[in-house]
Design a protein around this motif. Structure first.
Motif, PDB file in Angstrom:
ATOM      1  N   VAL A  91      47.802  39.587  51.718  1.00 42.03           N
ATOM      2  CA  VAL A  91      49.073  39.215  52.352  1.00 42.03           C
ATOM      3  C   VAL A  91      48.869  38.958  53.840  1.00 42.03           C
ATOM      4  CG1 VAL A  91      51.414  39.976  52.894  1.00 42.03           C
ATOM      5  CG2 VAL A  91      50.431  40.460  50.634  1.00 42.03           C
ATOM      6  N   GLU A  92      48.104  39.834  54.496  1.00 46.76           N
ATOM      7  CA  GLU A  92      47.854  39.666  55.927  1.00 46.76           C
ATOM      8  C   GLU A  92      47.031  38.413  56.206  1.00 46.76           C
ATOM      9  OE1 GLU A  92      49.336  41.352  58.261  1.00 46.76           O
ATOM     10  OE2 GLU A  92      50.356  42.415  56.633  1.00 46.76           O
ATOM     11  N   ALA A  93      46.033  38.140  55.356  1.00 45.97           N
ATOM     12  CA  ALA A  93      45.211  36.948  55.539  1.00 45.97           C
ATOM     13  C   ALA A  93      46.037  35.675  55.351  1.00 45.97           C
ATOM     14  CB  ALA A  93      44.039  36.966  54.559  1.00 45.97           C
ATOM     15  N   ALA A  94      46.939  35.707  54.379  1.00 52.92           N
ATOM     16  CA  ALA A  94      47.792  34.537  54.148  1.00 52.92           C
ATOM     17  C   ALA A  94      48.740  34.324  55.319  1.00 52.92           C
ATOM     18  CB  ALA A  94      48.585  34.720  52.853  1.00 52.92           C
ATOM     19  N   ARG A  95      49.252  35.410  55.871  1.00 54.71           N
ATOM     20  CA  ARG A  95      50.138  35.296  57.030  1.00 54.71           C
ATOM     21  C   ARG A  95      49.383  34.698  58.226  1.00 54.71           C
ATOM     22  NH1 ARG A  95      51.889  40.142  57.049  1.00 54.71           N
ATOM     23  NH2 ARG A  95      53.946  39.751  56.138  1.00 54.71           N
ATOM     24  N   ARG A  96      48.129  35.064  58.362  1.00 49.68           N
ATOM     25  CA  ARG A  96      47.338  34.622  59.507  1.00 49.68           C
ATOM     26  C   ARG A  96      46.789  33.199  59.331  1.00 49.68           C
ATOM     27  NH1 ARG A  96      44.776  38.841  59.632  1.00 49.68           N
ATOM     28  NH2 ARG A  96      42.899  38.281  58.468  1.00 49.68           N
ATOM     29  N   HIS A  97      46.308  32.870  58.126  1.00 43.19           N
ATOM     30  CA  HIS A  97      45.611  31.589  57.924  1.00 43.19           C
ATOM     31  C   HIS A  97      46.473  30.508  57.270  1.00 43.19           C
ATOM     32  CE1 HIS A  97      41.668  33.146  59.125  1.00 43.19           C
ATOM     33  NE2 HIS A  97      41.979  34.251  58.482  1.00 43.19           N
ATOM     34  N   ARG A  98      47.616  30.886  56.713  1.00 42.12           N
ATOM     35  CA  ARG A  98      48.554  29.936  56.123  1.00 42.12           C
ATOM     36  C   ARG A  98      47.898  28.978  55.110  1.00 42.12           C
ATOM     37  NH1 ARG A  98      53.071  28.223  60.614  1.00 42.12           N
ATOM     38  NH2 ARG A  98      53.640  30.347  61.239  1.00 42.12           N
ATOM     39  N   PRO A  99      47.299  29.514  54.065  1.00 44.06           N
ATOM     40  CA  PRO A  99      46.708  28.633  53.042  1.00 44.06           C
ATOM     41  C   PRO A  99      47.794  27.920  52.246  1.00 44.06           C
ATOM     42  CG  PRO A  99      46.718  30.889  52.274  1.00 44.06           C
ATOM     43  CD  PRO A  99      47.175  30.933  53.713  1.00 44.06           C
ATOM     44  N   ASP A 100      47.427  26.795  51.672  1.00 48.29           N
ATOM     45  CA  ASP A 100      48.345  26.089  50.781  1.00 48.29           C
ATOM     46  C   ASP A 100      48.474  26.849  49.454  1.00 48.29           C
ATOM     47  OD1 ASP A 100      48.600  23.854  52.582  1.00 48.29           O
ATOM     48  OD2 ASP A 100      46.600  23.222  51.905  1.00 48.29           O
ATOM     49  N   ILE A 101      47.342  27.401  49.010  1.00 50.76           N
ATOM     50  CA  ILE A 101      47.280  28.085  47.726  1.00 50.76           C
ATOM     51  C   ILE A 101      46.536  29.401  47.875  1.00 50.76           C
ATOM     52  CG2 ILE A 101      46.359  27.987  45.358  1.00 50.76           C
ATOM     53  CD1 ILE A 101      46.684  24.966  45.462  1.00 50.76           C
ATOM     54  N   ALA A 102      47.021  30.433  47.197  1.00 51.78           N
ATOM     55  CA  ALA A 102      46.326  31.714  47.146  1.00 51.78           C
ATOM     56  C   ALA A 102      45.902  31.960  45.702  1.00 51.78           C
ATOM     57  CB  ALA A 102      47.227  32.841  47.627  1.00 51.78           C
ATOM     58  N   LEU A 103      44.613  32.170  45.505  1.00 51.43           N
ATOM     59  CA  LEU A 103      44.078  32.506  44.189  1.00 51.43           C
ATOM     60  C   LEU A 103      43.912  34.018  44.168  1.00 51.43           C
ATOM     61  CD1 LEU A 103      42.962  31.321  41.521  1.00 51.43           C
ATOM     62  CD2 LEU A 103      40.724  31.225  42.616  1.00 51.43           C
ATOM     63  N   VAL A 104      44.730  34.716  43.399  1.00 56.00           N
ATOM     64  CA  VAL A 104      44.864  36.174  43.519  1.00 56.00           C
ATOM     65  C   VAL A 104      44.535  36.891  42.210  1.00 56.00           C
ATOM     66  CG1 VAL A 104      46.469  38.041  44.084  1.00 56.00           C
ATOM     67  CG2 VAL A 104      46.652  35.843  45.276  1.00 56.00           C
ATOM     68  N   ASP A 105      43.586  37.820  42.277  1.00 51.24           N
ATOM     69  CA  ASP A 105      43.255  38.639  41.118  1.00 51.24           C
ATOM     70  C   ASP A 105      44.393  39.623  40.857  1.00 51.24           C
ATOM     71  OD1 ASP A 105      41.822  39.794  39.050  1.00 51.24           O
ATOM     72  OD2 ASP A 105      40.718  41.145  40.358  1.00 51.24           O
ATOM     73  N   ILE A 106      44.679  39.892  39.602  1.00 51.33           N
ATOM     74  CA  ILE A 106      45.764  40.822  39.282  1.00 51.33           C
ATOM     75  C   ILE A 106      45.380  42.263  39.580  1.00 51.33           C
ATOM     76  CG2 ILE A 106      46.976  41.889  37.333  1.00 51.33           C
ATOM     77  CD1 ILE A 106      47.602  39.178  36.281  1.00 51.33           C
ATOM     78  N   ARG A 107      44.169  42.666  39.205  1.00 53.80           N
ATOM     79  CA  ARG A 107      43.753  44.055  39.371  1.00 53.80           C
ATOM     80  C   ARG A 107      42.990  44.222  40.676  1.00 53.80           C
ATOM     81  NH1 ARG A 107      42.039  46.571  33.497  1.00 53.80           N
ATOM     82  NH2 ARG A 107      44.097  46.377  32.517  1.00 53.80           N
ATOM     83  N   MET A 108      43.689  44.717  41.702  1.00 53.92           N
ATOM     84  CA  MET A 108      43.080  44.962  43.006  1.00 53.92           C
ATOM     85  C   MET A 108      43.577  46.290  43.564  1.00 53.92           C
ATOM     86  SD  MET A 108      42.955  41.340  45.070  1.00 53.92           S
ATOM     87  CE  MET A 108      44.721  41.098  45.043  1.00 53.92           C
ATOM     88  N   PRO A 109      42.795  46.904  44.473  1.00 56.09           N
ATOM     89  CA  PRO A 109      43.239  48.160  45.097  1.00 56.09           C
ATOM     90  C   PRO A 109      44.288  47.919  46.184  1.00 56.09           C
ATOM     91  CG  PRO A 109      41.101  47.507  45.967  1.00 56.09           C
ATOM     92  CD  PRO A 109      41.416  46.537  44.857  1.00 56.09           C
ATOM     93  N   VAL A 110      44.872  49.017  46.666  1.00 55.42           N
ATOM     94  CA  VAL A 110      45.887  49.056  47.723  1.00 55.42           C
ATOM     95  C   VAL A 110      47.202  48.453  47.218  1.00 55.42           C
ATOM     96  CG1 VAL A 110      46.471  48.609  50.132  1.00 55.42           C
ATOM     97  CG2 VAL A 110      44.069  48.897  49.466  1.00 55.42           C
ATOM     98  N   LEU A 111      47.206  47.138  47.011  1.00 62.56           N
ATOM     99  CA  LEU A 111      48.314  46.472  46.316  1.00 62.56           C
ATOM    100  C   LEU A 111      47.704  45.669  45.178  1.00 62.56           C
ATOM    101  CD1 LEU A 111      50.597  44.821  49.055  1.00 62.56           C
ATOM    102  CD2 LEU A 111      51.050  46.912  47.767  1.00 62.56           C
TER     103      LEU A 111
END
Length: 220
Positions: free
Chosen positions: A40-60
């Motif tokens: 989430v923080e990286a997306a806020r900072r780098h503003r990608p067009d697309i985020a490819l996100v794994d479902i099973r991750m730590p923290v969130l």
């Protein structure tokens, strides 16, 4: 150039995905993250067009991160990445506003195609995921709330929705209906607004839940 972020807690997986996607020539990986919060923080900072996100991750986990990513302004389109075609994951991801769902055993060509499709404002579901989704709708009774929403569309809008629910691109819908792509884009935008859907995937799901089309109509 499509600006993309990869979020996966496995460094080797991220490296492999980055290698595959950057080889396409029209995709630039602008950020990587190893957990949902960092994504989430990286997306806020780098503003990608697309985020490819794994479902099973730590923290969130990816499903929680999806919700937060969709709240950003501008919000990236999100493709969920997982090893499992689990029905609950698929349903939660699509309800959360994901534009695509890809399995980790997908071919490089499929992964690249998914990113390009979502970048072009089209939804993408891995074929294995699509089969599960369609089978689930076939076993379910029509949803009264979904039926009520679709009943509020004009006849032309319902026709466009049915074609959209088959997974067709705007260009193909335009050919089928003898309209221009610009006209179809206007129809799709109006349909999403009337149905309260965030994207084409959610609209397609809603269409299936009304019984507007049968599994055979998907051609799968």
């Amino acid at each position: 150039m499509i600006r993309l972020m990869i979020a996966d807690d496995d460094h080797l997986v991220r490296t492999g995905i980055r290698t595959i996607l950057t080889s396409a020539g029209d995709i630039e990986v602008v950020a990587e993250a190893g957990d949902g919060r960092a994504a989430v923080e990286a997306a806020r900072r780098h503003r990608p067009d697309i985020a490819l996100v794994d479902i099973r991750m730590p923290v969130l986990d990816g499903l929680v991160a999806l919700v937060e990513l969709r709240r950003l302004n501008p919000a990236p389109k999100v493709i969920m990445l997982t090893t499992f075609a689990v029905d609950d994951y698929v349903d939660r991801a699509l309800r959360g506003g994901a534009s695509g769902f890809v399995l980790k055993d997908s071919t490089p060509e499929e992964l690249i195609g998914a990113v390009r499709s979502v970048a072009d404002d089209h939804a993408y579901l891995s074929p294995k995921v699509t089969r599960r989704v369609v089978d689930g709708f076939a076993a379910a009774s029509p949803d009264p709330d979904a039926t009520r929403l679709v009943a509020g569309l004009t006849a032309a809008e319902r026709d466009i929705l049915a074609l959209l629910a088959e997974g067709l691109r705007n260009s193909t819908i335009a050919e089928r209906t003898h309209m221009t792509e610009a006209t179809i884009r206007t129809y799709v935008s109006r349909i999403l607004t009337k149905l309260g859907c965030a994207n084409r995937v959610q609209a397609a799901i809603l269409a299936h839940r009304t019984g507007l089309l049968t599994p055979d109509d998907t051609g799968r």
